[in-house]
Design a protein around this motif. Structure first.
Motif, PDB file in Angstrom:
ATOM      1  N   VAL A   1       0.839  -1.201   0.000  1.00 24.63           N
ATOM      2  CA  VAL A   1       0.000   0.000   0.000  1.00 24.63           C
ATOM      3  C   VAL A   1       0.874   1.251   0.000  1.00 24.63           C
ATOM      4  O   VAL A   1       0.579   2.234  -0.701  1.00 24.63           O
ATOM      5  N   THR A   2       1.941   1.233   0.752  1.00 29.77           N
ATOM      6  CA  THR A   2       2.853   2.377   0.797  1.00 29.77           C
ATOM      7  C   THR A   2       3.489   2.620  -0.564  1.00 29.77           C
ATOM      8  O   THR A   2       3.607   3.765  -1.015  1.00 29.77           O
ATOM      9  N   GLU A   3       3.885   1.549  -1.237  1.00 31.27           N
ATOM     10  CA  GLU A   3       4.488   1.686  -2.562  1.00 31.27           C
ATOM     11  C   GLU A   3       3.485   2.220  -3.587  1.00 31.27           C
ATOM     12  O   GLU A   3       3.880   2.852  -4.567  1.00 31.27           O
ATOM     13  N   MET A   4       2.203   1.995  -3.347  1.00 33.81           N
ATOM     14  CA  MET A   4       1.166   2.514  -4.245  1.00 33.81           C
ATOM     15  C   MET A   4       0.857   3.985  -3.991  1.00 33.81           C
ATOM     16  O   MET A   4       0.150   4.613  -4.769  1.00 33.81           O
ATOM     17  N   GLY A   5       1.371   4.521  -2.899  1.00 37.85           N
ATOM     18  CA  GLY A   5       1.124   5.922  -2.584  1.00 37.85           C
ATOM     19  C   GLY A   5       0.219   6.140  -1.397  1.00 37.85           C
ATOM     20  O   GLY A   5      -0.048   7.287  -1.008  1.00 37.85           O
ATOM     21  N   GLY A   6      -0.282   5.052  -0.802  1.00 36.63           N
ATOM     22  CA  GLY A   6      -1.110   5.182   0.390  1.00 36.63           C
ATOM     23  C   GLY A   6      -0.269   5.410   1.633  1.00 36.63           C
ATOM     24  O   GLY A   6       0.948   5.255   1.618  1.00 36.63           O
ATOM     25  N   ILE A   7      -0.925   5.776   2.710  1.00 35.41           N
ATOM     26  CA  ILE A   7      -0.243   5.999   3.986  1.00 35.41           C
ATOM     27  C   ILE A   7      -0.818   5.050   5.026  1.00 35.41           C
ATOM     28  O   ILE A   7      -2.035   5.028   5.259  1.00 35.41           O
ATOM     29  N   VAL A   8       0.036   4.246   5.627  1.00 37.63           N
ATOM     30  CA  VAL A   8      -0.365   3.351   6.704  1.00 37.63           C
ATOM     31  C   VAL A   8      -0.130   4.087   8.013  1.00 37.63           C
ATOM     32  O   VAL A   8       0.997   4.466   8.340  1.00 37.63           O
ATOM     33  N   PHE A   9      -1.200   4.318   8.758  1.00 41.22           N
ATOM     34  CA  PHE A   9      -1.134   5.161   9.953  1.00 41.22           C
ATOM     35  C   PHE A   9      -1.736   4.431  11.159  1.00 41.22           C
ATOM     36  O   PHE A   9      -2.888   4.667  11.521  1.00 41.22           O
ATOM     37  N   PRO A  10      -0.974   3.543  11.799  1.00 38.66           N
ATOM     38  CA  PRO A  10      -1.484   2.924  13.024  1.00 38.66           C
ATOM     39  C   PRO A  10      -1.614   4.001  14.111  1.00 38.66           C
ATOM     40  O   PRO A  10      -0.670   4.766  14.333  1.00 38.66           O
ATOM     41  N   PRO A  11      -2.754   4.129  14.751  1.00 38.23           N
ATOM     42  CA  PRO A  11      -2.936   5.177  15.769  1.00 38.23           C
ATOM     43  C   PRO A  11      -2.245   4.804  17.081  1.00 38.23           C
ATOM     44  O   PRO A  11      -2.893   4.407  18.057  1.00 38.23           O
ATOM     45  N   LEU A  12      -0.928   4.933  17.091  1.00 41.92           N
ATOM     46  CA  LEU A  12      -0.128   4.530  18.246  1.00 41.92           C
ATOM     47  C   LEU A  12       0.307   5.746  19.066  1.00 41.92           C
ATOM     48  O   LEU A  12       0.877   6.685  18.528  1.00 41.92           O
ATOM     49  N   PRO A  13       0.075   5.725  20.372  1.00 37.80           N
ATOM     50  CA  PRO A  13       0.506   6.850  21.208  1.00 37.80           C
ATOM     51  C   PRO A  13       2.009   6.818  21.462  1.00 37.80           C
ATOM     52  O   PRO A  13       2.644   5.769  21.382  1.00 37.80           O
ATOM     53  N   ALA A  14       2.570   7.974  21.743  1.00 40.57           N
ATOM     54  CA  ALA A  14       3.993   8.082  22.093  1.00 40.57           C
ATOM     55  C   ALA A  14       4.118   8.458  23.570  1.00 40.57           C
ATOM     56  O   ALA A  14       3.239   9.107  24.129  1.00 40.57           O
ATOM     57  N   PHE A  15       5.223   8.038  24.183  1.00 40.45           N
ATOM     58  CA  PHE A  15       5.398   8.279  25.612  1.00 40.45           C
ATOM     59  C   PHE A  15       6.699   9.014  25.953  1.00 40.45           C
ATOM     60  O   PHE A  15       6.982   9.266  27.122  1.00 40.45           O
ATOM     61  N   TYR A  16       7.478   9.364  24.911  1.00 37.67           N
ATOM     62  CA  TYR A  16       8.756  10.016  25.176  1.00 37.67           C
ATOM     63  C   TYR A  16       8.597  11.381  25.818  1.00 37.67           C
ATOM     64  O   TYR A  16       9.519  11.885  26.465  1.00 37.67           O
ATOM     65  N   HIS A  17       7.441  12.010  25.657  1.00 43.12           N
ATOM     66  CA  HIS A  17       7.230  13.322  26.260  1.00 43.12           C
ATOM     67  C   HIS A  17       6.575  13.215  27.645  1.00 43.12           C
ATOM     68  O   HIS A  17       6.130  14.211  28.202  1.00 43.12           O
ATOM     69  N   ARG A  18       6.545  11.984  28.173  1.00 41.82           N
ATOM     70  CA  ARG A  18       6.019  11.720  29.517  1.00 41.82           C
ATOM     71  C   ARG A  18       4.608  12.269  29.709  1.00 41.82           C
ATOM     72  O   ARG A  18       4.367  13.143  30.555  1.00 41.82           O
ATOM     73  N   PRO A  19       3.670  11.763  28.954  1.00 43.40           N
ATOM     74  CA  PRO A  19       2.292  12.265  29.066  1.00 43.40           C
ATOM     75  C   PRO A  19       1.711  11.995  30.445  1.00 43.40           C
ATOM     76  O   PRO A  19       1.948  10.942  31.043  1.00 43.40           O
TER      77      PRO A  19
END
Length: 255
Positions: free
Chosen positions: A142-160
């Protein structure tokens, strides 16, 4: 995007966990004046009810127009019907596989195929873990076709310290995708503002004062005081000589 029609967004909802992403997308699109075309699979309808307590009619009421997955003759099945983007939120691995292999066997996957062939923005918010090799290869395709794979994953490096901070971090990443496709966006205290073209609160305020009061705001700045409470007030703070900000904009100051 032309000015002769409203913005159009196709929203797909499948049976993966995370129905709130699709529902929230529909709600925000409506607030932004974006025309939405919803395609929810049977499993997606079931999951919306299971996770959010909404039935089919309540879900479809959030969209400008709802289409049945089996209606392959719907407008969004044709490239001649111009849309601006398509987001499948959430996206199952089955739907990902169908898109990756061009299996347009229902309206959802056909619309995704059309979005790719017309070189429009396609975003798949895939929900699965862990990934097997088939999942990874399909995401690559899908990425090679031009789509964007966007898993809705949170980040924790900013210490939420709260769920709201986790959501804000994801919002910033979504904004980056929208901006890269020519959409101007800002974050308010509670949602995303988006538009195509050169527009912000300052230009909007000038238009309102001119149309409703018959006055030129830019020449009367000494007579006005602005009070702002969110990040999308940046343009207003830049123009008004007399302004005040409430405490919740402190996190936007470094930006």
């Amino acid at each position: 995007m032309g000015v002769s029609r409203p913005s159009r967004l196709i929203v797909g909802i499948t049976g993966a966990s995370g129905a709130v992403y699709g529902v929230r997308l529909l709600e925000r699109a409506r607030a932004l004046g974006v025309q939405t075309h919803l395609v929810a699979t049977p499993a997606g309808i079931l999951n919306v009810h299971h996770e959010l307590g909404l039935d089919r009619s309540a879900l479809e009421a959030l969209a400008t127009q709802a289409h049945a997955p089996g209606d392959v003759g719907a407008c969004i099945a044709s490239g001649s019907f111009t849309t601006d983007a398509m987001v499948i939120a959430p996206c199952t691995m089955k739907t990902l596989a169908a898109v990756a292999h061009g299996m347009g066997d229902n309206l959802l996957t056909r619309a995704a195929d059309v979005t790719l062939k017309e070189r429009r923005r396609l975003v798949l918010m895939v929900r699965e873990t862990p990934f097997n090799l088939a999942h990874l290869r399909n995401m690559t395709a899908v990425t090679e076709m031009g789509g964007i794979v966007f898993p809705p994953l949170p980040a924790f490096y900013h210490r939420p310290q709260s769920i709201d901070e986790l959501v804000s971090e994801t919002v910033e990443r979504v904004l980056a995708l929208l901006q890269s496709h020519g959409m101007h966006t800002t974050v308010s205290s509670i949602h995303i503002h988006g538009c195509f073209g050169d527009f912000n609160k300052w230009t909007g305020a000038c238009w309102i004062v001119r149309e409703l009061l018959g006055r030129d705001l830019s020449t009367e700045l000494d007579q006005w005081v602005f009070v702002g409470d969110s990040g999308n007030d940046q343009a207003m703070f830049q123009h008004f000589r007399h302004s005040a900000g409430v405490a919740n904009i402190a996190r936007f100051v470094p930006q």
